[in-house]
Design a protein around this motif. Structure first.
Motif, PDB file in Angstrom:
ATOM      1  N   ILE A 229       0.889  -1.215  -0.071  1.00 37.60           N
ATOM      2  CA  ILE A 229       0.153   0.059  -0.006  1.00 37.60           C
ATOM      3  C   ILE A 229       0.799   1.352   0.164  1.00 37.60           C
ATOM      4  CG2 ILE A 229      -2.007  -1.186   1.015  1.00 37.60           C
ATOM      5  CD1 ILE A 229      -1.017  -0.114   3.571  1.00 37.60           C
ATOM      6  N   GLY A 230       2.105   1.220  -0.148  1.00 32.67           N
ATOM      7  CA  GLY A 230       2.935   2.197  -0.437  1.00 32.67           C
ATOM      8  C   GLY A 230       3.316   2.912   0.635  1.00 32.67           C
ATOM      9  N   LEU A 231       3.361   2.457   1.856  1.00 33.64           N
ATOM     10  CA  LEU A 231       3.715   3.179   3.149  1.00 33.64           C
ATOM     11  C   LEU A 231       5.293   3.166   3.347  1.00 33.64           C
ATOM     12  CD1 LEU A 231       1.149   1.749   5.521  1.00 33.64           C
ATOM     13  CD2 LEU A 231       1.138   3.868   4.287  1.00 33.64           C
ATOM     14  N   TRP A 232       5.877   3.834   4.371  1.00 29.40           N
ATOM     15  CA  TRP A 232       7.162   4.017   4.608  1.00 29.40           C
ATOM     16  C   TRP A 232       7.379   4.327   6.075  1.00 29.40           C
ATOM     17  CZ3 TRP A 232       9.070   8.718   6.729  1.00 29.40           C
ATOM     18  CH2 TRP A 232       8.280   9.688   6.352  1.00 29.40           C
ATOM     19  N   ASP A 233       8.482   3.964   6.807  1.00 22.42           N
ATOM     20  CA  ASP A 233       8.729   4.296   8.044  1.00 22.42           C
ATOM     21  C   ASP A 233       9.891   5.068   8.085  1.00 22.42           C
ATOM     22  OD1 ASP A 233      10.800   2.355   8.083  1.00 22.42           O
ATOM     23  OD2 ASP A 233       9.467   0.857   8.859  1.00 22.42           O
ATOM     24  N   ASP A 234      10.536   5.435   9.342  1.00 19.70           N
ATOM     25  CA  ASP A 234      11.736   6.408   9.239  1.00 19.70           C
ATOM     26  C   ASP A 234      12.921   5.482   9.060  1.00 19.70           C
ATOM     27  OD1 ASP A 234       9.991   8.475  10.347  1.00 19.70           O
ATOM     28  OD2 ASP A 234      10.583   8.149  12.562  1.00 19.70           O
ATOM     29  N   CYS A 235      12.992   4.529   9.285  1.00 17.77           N
ATOM     30  CA  CYS A 235      14.125   3.636   8.858  1.00 17.77           C
ATOM     31  C   CYS A 235      14.490   3.591   7.482  1.00 17.77           C
ATOM     32  CB  CYS A 235      14.067   2.032   9.448  1.00 17.77           C
ATOM     33  SG  CYS A 235      14.294   1.928  11.078  1.00 17.77           S
ATOM     34  N   ASP A 236      13.196   3.586   6.608  1.00 20.06           N
ATOM     35  CA  ASP A 236      13.376   3.468   5.261  1.00 20.06           C
ATOM     36  C   ASP A 236      13.795   4.707   4.653  1.00 20.06           C
ATOM     37  OD1 ASP A 236      12.257   0.892   5.072  1.00 20.06           O
ATOM     38  OD2 ASP A 236      10.196   1.650   5.185  1.00 20.06           O
ATOM     39  N   ARG A 237      13.331   5.845   5.163  1.00 24.04           N
ATOM     40  CA  ARG A 237      13.776   7.155   4.892  1.00 24.04           C
ATOM     41  C   ARG A 237      15.328   7.417   4.994  1.00 24.04           C
ATOM     42  NH1 ARG A 237      11.181  13.124   6.304  1.00 24.04           N
ATOM     43  NH2 ARG A 237      12.189  14.057   4.508  1.00 24.04           N
ATOM     44  N   ILE A 238      15.620   6.921   6.345  1.00 21.69           N
ATOM     45  CA  ILE A 238      17.140   7.181   6.792  1.00 21.69           C
ATOM     46  C   ILE A 238      18.225   6.444   5.749  1.00 21.69           C
ATOM     47  CG2 ILE A 238      18.851   6.908   8.577  1.00 21.69           C
ATOM     48  CD1 ILE A 238      17.003   8.832   9.039  1.00 21.69           C
ATOM     49  N   ARG A 239      17.553   5.321   5.574  1.00 21.75           N
ATOM     50  CA  ARG A 239      18.598   4.501   4.520  1.00 21.75           C
ATOM     51  C   ARG A 239      18.555   5.003   2.972  1.00 21.75           C
ATOM     52  NH1 ARG A 239      17.912   0.089   0.869  1.00 21.75           N
ATOM     53  NH2 ARG A 239      19.952  -1.251   0.857  1.00 21.75           N
ATOM     54  N   HIS A 240      17.365   5.446   2.796  1.00 15.43           N
ATOM     55  CA  HIS A 240      17.273   6.050   1.431  1.00 15.43           C
ATOM     56  C   HIS A 240      18.126   7.293   1.512  1.00 15.43           C
ATOM     57  CE1 HIS A 240      15.619   7.361  -2.129  1.00 15.43           C
ATOM     58  NE2 HIS A 240      15.649   8.377  -2.131  1.00 15.43           N
TER      59      HIS A 240
END
Length: 252
Positions: A229-240
């Motif tokens: 469903i296209g969600l993200w969490d803080d860990c996803d953003r930091i890794r990006h």
């Protein structure tokens, strides 16, 4: 006298160390100025933190004096490295209120950032990755409450599972949030590395061994749920952001 000097007085209402202030006759003239604030009195333990060499890790619950140590340490380092042109400081916290407090104490709001502000600044500064359509829309961010209500309590069986907070903490701290996870190709620990006690260390990771397999299986379902469903969490953003930072270094 020495034992008395090390004694910590407690605030009976807050069950926390009582905040004391240093005041002497030399500061009388400064009281009338609007900018005057008394200096907080430091215990011997707090002074050790402020004046210690190198990196210092301070752990403690609310009201134990961590912020006092940080503010005084920042001022101590400013005095120590005032002639060093490469010296800089940055205070980062989740709370806007805490950032404002520290900025007022050290008289420098430029050195204080909330976590969200810092991430936003890095995001707008780094070049974008080619052929990457990742968008971190605020409406698609998943935090603990959303994890618990929309995923953990809805899609999982109530039998043989750890609490939502326990699973969420394990994911953010170890499976996706540890240095070992960020260094892994997929951005998270392999199942055998999380389950094996020796990888993270028994003193560092307190998750009981008999719960680790179930927590990891829930993590895999959580990852699949986010992707669907296209969600993200803080860990996803930091890794990006880390990937973008690595890419920018290659082009420099």
């Amino acid at each position: 006298p020495e034992a008395k000097r090390k004694q910590i007085l407690l605030d009976v209402f807050g069950n926390a160390p009582l905040k004391l202030y240093d005041f002497n006759s030399h500061t009388i003239d400064e009281i009338v100025t609007k900018s005057w604030t008394p200096r907080l009195h430091l215990t011997d333990e707090e002074r050790d933190v402020v004046e210690a060499e190198g990196t210092v890790l301070v752990l403690g619950r609310s009201g134990t004096g961590k912020t006092v140590c940080i503010c005084n340490r920042m001022e101590y380092d400013r005095q120590k490295y005032q002639h060093d042109q490469t010296f800089s400081q940055l205070f980062v916290a989740r709370s806007k209120r805490l950032c404002r407090y520290v900025a007022e104490v050290i008289c420098d709001d430029k050195s204080c950032r909330t976590f969200e502000d810092l991430i936003h600044e890095i995001d707008t500064t780094l070049p974008r990755l080619e052929d990457n359509g990742t968008n971190f829309l605020p409406s698609q961010r998943i935090d603990y409450q959303r994890f618990k209500q929309e995923f953990h309590d809805t899609y999982l069986s109530k039998k043989h599972k750890a609490s939502a907070l326990y699973v969420w903490t394990a994911i953010r701290t170890f499976i996706k949030g540890s240095m070992e996870a960020f260094r892994s190709p997929g951005g998270f620990l392999a199942e055998e590395d999380f389950i094996a006690v020796g990888k993270l260390g028994k003193n560092r990771c307190k998750v009981p061994h008999d719960l680790r397999e179930g927590i990891y299986n829930e993590f895999l379902k959580y990852q699949q749920y986010k992707q669907q469903i296209g969600l993200w969490d803080d860990c996803d953003r930091i890794r990006h952001l880390l990937l973008r930072l690595q890419e920018s270094k290659k082009t420099d």
